[in-house]
Design an enzyme around this catalytic site. Structure first.
Site, PDB file in Angstrom:
ATOM      1  N   ASP A 160      -5.909   8.257   8.831  1.00 45.18           N
ATOM      2  CA  ASP A 160      -6.065   7.659  10.146  1.00 45.18           C
ATOM      3  C   ASP A 160      -6.121   8.710  11.252  1.00 45.18           C
ATOM      4  O   ASP A 160      -5.460   9.740  11.184  1.00 45.18           O
ATOM      5  CB  ASP A 160      -4.880   6.726  10.446  1.00 45.18           C
ATOM      6  CG  ASP A 160      -4.923   5.474   9.591  1.00 45.18           C
ATOM      7  OD1 ASP A 160      -6.023   5.017   9.292  1.00 45.18           O
ATOM      8  OD2 ASP A 160      -3.845   4.971   9.230  1.00 45.18           O
TER       9      ASP A 160
ATOM     10  N   ARG B 159      -4.931  10.422   2.691  1.00 45.22           N
ATOM     11  CA  ARG B 159      -3.655  10.916   3.194  1.00 45.22           C
ATOM     12  C   ARG B 159      -2.586  10.961   2.096  1.00 45.22           C
ATOM     13  O   ARG B 159      -1.812  11.911   1.994  1.00 45.22           O
ATOM     14  CB  ARG B 159      -3.185  10.011   4.329  1.00 45.22           C
ATOM     15  CG  ARG B 159      -1.931  10.509   5.024  1.00 45.22           C
ATOM     16  CD  ARG B 159      -2.235  11.653   5.957  1.00 45.22           C
ATOM     17  NE  ARG B 159      -1.031  12.393   6.319  1.00 45.22           N
ATOM     18  CZ  ARG B 159      -1.034  13.529   6.978  1.00 45.22           C
ATOM     19  NH1 ARG B 159      -2.162  14.074   7.340  1.00 45.22           N
ATOM     20  NH2 ARG B 159       0.080  14.142   7.278  1.00 45.22           N
TER      21      ARG B 159
ATOM     22  N   ASP C 191       4.049   0.995  11.839  1.00 44.12           N
ATOM     23  CA  ASP C 191       2.777   0.395  11.445  1.00 44.12           C
ATOM     24  C   ASP C 191       2.571  -0.998  12.034  1.00 44.12           C
ATOM     25  O   ASP C 191       1.454  -1.508  12.035  1.00 44.12           O
ATOM     26  CB  ASP C 191       2.669   0.317   9.918  1.00 44.12           C
ATOM     27  CG  ASP C 191       2.348   1.660   9.293  1.00 44.12           C
ATOM     28  OD1 ASP C 191       1.991   2.587  10.044  1.00 44.12           O
ATOM     29  OD2 ASP C 191       2.456   1.797   8.063  1.00 44.12           O
TER      30      ASP C 191
ATOM     31  N   MET D  28       6.234   7.627  17.277  1.00 41.83           N
ATOM     32  CA  MET D  28       5.871   8.561  16.219  1.00 41.83           C
ATOM     33  C   MET D  28       4.483   9.187  16.410  1.00 41.83           C
ATOM     34  O   MET D  28       4.293  10.384  16.205  1.00 41.83           O
ATOM     35  CB  MET D  28       5.944   7.865  14.855  1.00 41.83           C
ATOM     36  CG  MET D  28       5.816   8.818  13.687  1.00 41.83           C
ATOM     37  SD  MET D  28       6.162   8.011  12.104  1.00 41.83           S
ATOM     38  CE  MET D  28       7.892   7.607  12.284  1.00 41.83           C
TER      39      MET D  28
ATOM     40  N   LYS E  18       0.827  -1.214   0.000  1.00 39.33           N
ATOM     41  CA  LYS E  18       0.000   0.000   0.000  1.00 39.33           C
ATOM     42  C   LYS E  18       0.856   1.258   0.000  1.00 39.33           C
ATOM     43  O   LYS E  18       0.640   2.167  -0.805  1.00 39.33           O
ATOM     44  CB  LYS E  18      -0.924  -0.008   1.214  1.00 39.33           C
ATOM     45  CG  LYS E  18      -1.612   1.335   1.510  1.00 39.33           C
ATOM     46  CD  LYS E  18      -2.403   1.265   2.796  1.00 39.33           C
ATOM     47  CE  LYS E  18      -3.055   2.596   3.129  1.00 39.33           C
ATOM     48  NZ  LYS E  18      -2.114   3.539   3.764  1.00 39.33           N
ATOM     49  N   ASN E  19       1.829   1.332   0.908  1.00 34.71           N
ATOM     50  CA  ASN E  19       2.604   2.565   1.051  1.00 34.71           C
ATOM     51  C   ASN E  19       3.496   2.821  -0.166  1.00 34.71           C
ATOM     52  O   ASN E  19       3.794   3.972  -0.484  1.00 34.71           O
ATOM     53  CB  ASN E  19       3.432   2.521   2.333  1.00 34.71           C
ATOM     54  CG  ASN E  19       2.559   2.632   3.576  1.00 34.71           C
ATOM     55  OD1 ASN E  19       1.430   3.118   3.510  1.00 34.71           O
ATOM     56  ND2 ASN E  19       3.060   2.175   4.709  1.00 34.71           N
TER      57      ASN E  19
END
Length: 435
Positions: free
Chosen positions: A121, A97, A320, A342, A22-23
């Site tokens: 998110d 995002r 993540d 983070m 996904k990223n």
């Protein structure tokens, strides 16, 4: 609002293949705007966030053809820049995002890029300063409409420069790299992110004609070129999904094989699970998780002090996966501190796990101490709501290990990052229905 109904307590078995990353997809798809020539991308995950970005590109005027499952061609030879000022774009861009990474390539090729304040998110503050400070250093003018929460950068010409990023932001680095590849002269980016997905983007840009050195390090050198051409690119498997399946196998005492994981790009992920006592076996390019019938024991530090698992920029552990590691720790033998550096809201989902009977002390917004049950007490089924993608999958893993039938609402959050997750889980024996 969609719902999963999960009958937990069943062992799973079989093989599962991770989706495309996904990223990585969010970066790579934005990069098609850098050239008027055809770009072919394979192994694109069929998930909500990625499909939203593909729709945005199509609304921008990019010609898109689907070649097959997960395979598309893109041709950005007639981009409609007027769409960027439309009310429709201000609405559509706000819900994703990853839309922030449209700005770099638009600025680089067309001299202007706009974006509404992105959503995504609810896991805490996610600053955009790194992105726009990089654009400004390349010569862009920044403006921000506070009433509409609308950002913009414009430049007649971008000029290469030296920059030291204030944080090793993955999306920030990607955005600045895409802006710099068509800038005049040399750009040096220090404290750059160096995640495998960022490396994938840089390698793709090089195949398109960009001149980038230092790929895989935190010091990138970019010589600007006049134009870029077309290419073909294939996504890596999604490392977060791979970690999710490792955690699922351990929590449900299941024997699973995760296929084609690209081991060399997993970094600390196998080691993090091994620290919790989970056996992670390498079989060629697959991961095999044997059945942990006797449970798994946390490895303390060599001086006997309690283990802390924390996120860090690559090659450290990705943030993540901390939600998933936390859930897995609830049934370990021993204690562990999960330190989410983070994002200050990402651990707030532990209240759902407490309802299920987990032993967790939330020390502050960034740290949680987990006292494992060692399977002496199973988690109890409950009704819960998914707050974000990773917490949602963590709760799903908890529900699959729990005794009884659990209900998870707001599963659209899970669908944002996981392709056909209920269908793939049923294929390995999970009792899960989408209501």
């Amino acid at each position: 609002m969609g719902t999963f109904r999960i009958e937990g307590g069943h062992q799973l078995t079989g093989e599962i293949t991770p989706q495309g990353a996904k990223n990585e997809a969010l970066q790579i798809l934005c990069a098609v705007l850098l050239t008027p020539e055809k770009v072919t991308i394979n192994n694109i995950p069929d998930i909500v966030d990625v499909n939203k970005l593909i729709d945005l590109l199509e609304d921008l005027g990019v010609k898109i053809q689907k070649k097959g499952p997960g395979s598309y061609t893109f041709k950005a030879d007639d981009v409609n820049l007027d769409y960027l000022q439309s009310d429709q774009f201000k609405q559509d861009g706000r819900g994703l995002r990853g839309s922030i990474m449209l700005v770099g390539p638009l600025l680089s090729r067309f001299g202007k890029g706009y974006i509404p304040k992105p959503g995504g998110d609810k896991i805490g503050r996610r600053r955009l300063d790194t992105h726009f400070e990089g654009f400004i250093k390349l010569g862009a003018t920044f403006r921000y409409n506070r009433e509409e929460y609308f950002y913009g950068v414009e430049a007649k010409k971008l000029v290469g420069t030296y920059m030291l990023l204030d944080e090793a932001s993955v999306t920030g680095t990607a955005n600045i790299v895409m802006a710099a590849v068509l800038a005049e002269g040399k750009t040096t980016i220090y404290n750059a992110a160096c995640e495998p997905y960022l490396q994938q983007l840089c390698k793709m840009l090089v195949r398109m004609g960009a001149k980038i050195s230092g790929i895989g390090s935190n010091l990138l050198h970019i010589e600007g070129v006049d134009s870029l051409g077309g290419t073909e690119h294939t996504m890596l498997p999604d490392m977060i999904e791979i970690g999710s399946w490792i955690g699922l196998a351990a929590m449900t005492k299941s024997e699973l094989t995760i296929k084609n994981v690209s081991w060399d790009d997993l970094g600390q992920i196998p080691l993090a699970f091994e620290k919790l006592g989970i056996t992670v076996e390498r079989q060629n390019d697959d991961i095999h998780i044997p059945r942990h019938d006797k449970g798994y024991q946390v490895q303390n530090y060599i001086d006997g002090s309690i283990l802390t698992i924390a996120d860090a920029p690559w090659p450290g552990l990705t943030p993540d996966l901390l939600s998933i590691l936390l859930v897995v720790a609830t049934q370990a033998k021993g204690e562990v501190v999960i330190h989410q550096k983070m994002f200050e809201s990402r651990l707030f989902f532990v209240d759902k796990l407490l309802d299920m009977g987990a032993k967790i002390i939330l020390c502050d917004p960034h740290r949680a101490t987990v006292i494992g049950h060692n399977f002496q007490s199973t988690l109890k089924a409950t009704v819960m709501t998914s707050p974000d993608i990773r917490a949602g999958v963590s709760l799903l893993i908890a529900a699959l290990s729990a005794r009884g039938t659990s209900t998870i609402h707001n599963i659209e959050q899970i669908d944002r990052g996981y392709e056909n997750i209920d269908g793939r889980l049923r294929a390995i024996g999970a009792k899960i229905d989408r209501v």
